[in-house]
Scaffold this motif. Structure first.
Motif, short mmCIF file in Angstrom:
data_model
loop_
_atom_site.label_atom_id
_atom_site.label_comp_id
_atom_site.label_asym_id
_atom_site.label_seq_id
_atom_site.Cartn_x
_atom_site.Cartn_y
_atom_site.Cartn_z
N SER A 114 0.89 -1.16 0.00
CA SER A 114 0.00 0.00 0.00
C SER A 114 0.93 1.21 0.00
O SER A 114 1.43 1.61 1.06
CB SER A 114 -0.90 -0.01 1.23
OG SER A 114 -1.69 1.15 1.26
N GLY A 115 1.20 1.74 -1.20
CA GLY A 115 2.24 2.75 -1.32
C GLY A 115 3.57 2.10 -1.02
O GLY A 115 3.93 1.10 -1.62
N GLN A 116 4.29 2.63 -0.05
CA GLN A 116 5.59 2.08 0.35
C GLN A 116 5.50 1.17 1.58
O GLN A 116 6.51 0.72 2.09
CB GLN A 116 6.58 3.22 0.62
CG GLN A 116 6.94 4.02 -0.61
CD GLN A 116 7.69 3.18 -1.63
OE1 GLN A 116 8.61 2.44 -1.29
NE2 GLN A 116 7.29 3.29 -2.89
N LYS A 117 4.26 0.91 2.05
CA LYS A 117 4.08 0.09 3.25
C LYS A 117 3.57 -1.30 2.90
O LYS A 117 2.72 -1.46 2.03
CB LYS A 117 3.11 0.77 4.22
CG LYS A 117 3.65 2.04 4.81
CD LYS A 117 2.70 2.56 5.87
CE LYS A 117 3.32 3.79 6.52
NZ LYS A 117 2.53 4.23 7.66
N LEU A 118 4.07 -2.28 3.63
CA LEU A 118 3.58 -3.65 3.49
C LEU A 118 2.37 -3.82 4.41
O LEU A 118 2.40 -3.40 5.58
CB LEU A 118 4.68 -4.63 3.88
CG LEU A 118 4.38 -6.11 3.71
CD1 LEU A 118 4.06 -6.44 2.26
CD2 LEU A 118 5.57 -6.95 4.18
N ARG A 119 1.32 -4.41 3.90
CA ARG A 119 0.08 -4.61 4.66
C ARG A 119 -0.32 -6.09 4.60
O ARG A 119 -0.05 -6.78 3.63
CB ARG A 119 -1.05 -3.80 4.08
CG ARG A 119 -0.80 -2.32 4.00
CD ARG A 119 -1.21 -1.65 5.27
NE ARG A 119 -1.13 -0.20 5.08
CZ ARG A 119 -0.71 0.61 6.01
NH1 ARG A 119 -0.39 0.15 7.18
NH2 ARG A 119 -0.66 1.90 5.80
N LEU A 120 -1.00 -6.53 5.65
CA LEU A 120 -1.65 -7.84 5.65
C LEU A 120 -3.15 -7.58 5.51
O LEU A 120 -3.77 -7.01 6.41
CB LEU A 120 -1.37 -8.60 6.95
CG LEU A 120 0.02 -9.23 7.05
CD1 LEU A 120 0.26 -9.75 8.46
CD2 LEU A 120 0.18 -10.34 6.04
N VAL A 121 -3.70 -7.96 4.37
CA VAL A 121 -5.10 -7.70 4.06
C VAL A 121 -5.89 -8.99 4.26
O VAL A 121 -5.55 -10.02 3.66
CB VAL A 121 -5.26 -7.19 2.61
CG1 VAL A 121 -6.72 -6.92 2.28
CG2 VAL A 121 -4.40 -5.95 2.38
N ARG A 122 -6.93 -8.93 5.09
CA ARG A 122 -7.75 -10.11 5.36
C ARG A 122 -8.59 -10.46 4.14
O ARG A 122 -9.26 -9.61 3.56
CB ARG A 122 -8.66 -9.84 6.56
CG ARG A 122 -9.57 -11.00 6.93
CD ARG A 122 -8.99 -11.81 8.05
NE ARG A 122 -9.78 -13.00 8.31
CZ ARG A 122 -10.53 -13.18 9.38
NH1 ARG A 122 -10.62 -12.25 10.28
NH2 ARG A 122 -11.19 -14.29 9.56
N ASN A 123 -8.54 -11.72 3.73
CA ASN A 123 -9.36 -12.21 2.62
C ASN A 123 -10.69 -12.67 3.19
O ASN A 123 -10.75 -13.33 4.21
CB ASN A 123 -8.67 -13.37 1.91
CG ASN A 123 -7.31 -12.98 1.37
OD1 ASN A 123 -7.10 -11.84 0.98
ND2 ASN A 123 -6.40 -13.91 1.33
N GLN A 124 -11.77 -12.35 2.50
CA GLN A 124 -13.10 -12.73 2.97
C GLN A 124 -13.53 -14.08 2.47
O GLN A 124 -13.28 -14.62 1.57
CB GLN A 124 -14.12 -11.68 2.58
CG GLN A 124 -13.80 -10.32 3.18
CD GLN A 124 -13.75 -10.31 4.70
OE1 GLN A 124 -14.50 -11.01 5.37
NE2 GLN A 124 -12.87 -9.53 5.26
#
Length: 124
Positions: A114-124
């Motif tokens: 997300s831009g320059q940040k790493l994110r953990l996105v929950r999958n539904q």
């Protein structure tokens, strides 16, 4: 000489089999009692020269290159999941999620930028 070449081929095949066995990312067998499943996948554009390092409760559970993902079981209860990039020349911080695991449930996340940040996105 012919026998020596055959031995080399056999040893080479055995080494290749061990390497491919070590590359597996899924835990085999049935789910342990009182546990939930955690899956962490790399987004398609994560980066071909980068590894995704997944940690559970501050312990690394694996480093995953392109096309590889984490799949494992966690005991029921509170856990902290984190993901970081390796190598990390820019010093980007890890993505973190707190997770309360319930037995029999599956928790699926995608590691994405997300831009320059790493994110953990929950999958539904």
């Amino acid at each position: 000489m012919k026998r020596y070449i055959s031995i080399i081929h056999i040893v080479s095949l055995a080494c290749a089999a061990l390497i491919f066995t070590g590359c597996a990312t899924n835990q085999a067998g049935p789910a342990p009692a009182n546990s939930g499943r955690l899956i962490v996948t790399r987004v398609a554009n994560f980066g071909s020269d980068l590894s995704l390092v997944v940690s559970v409760d501050a312990k690394d559970v694996g480093s995953f290159t392109e096309g590889r993902n984490y799949s494992g079981y966690l005991s029921a209860g509170q856990h902290v999941i984190s993901a970081r990039v390796d190598p990390n020349p820019g010093g980007k911080g890890p993505a973190r999620k707190s997770l309360t695991v319930q037995a029999g449930q599956t928790y699926s996340y995608t590691a994405a930028w997300s831009g320059q940040k790493l994110r953990l996105v929950r999958n539904q």
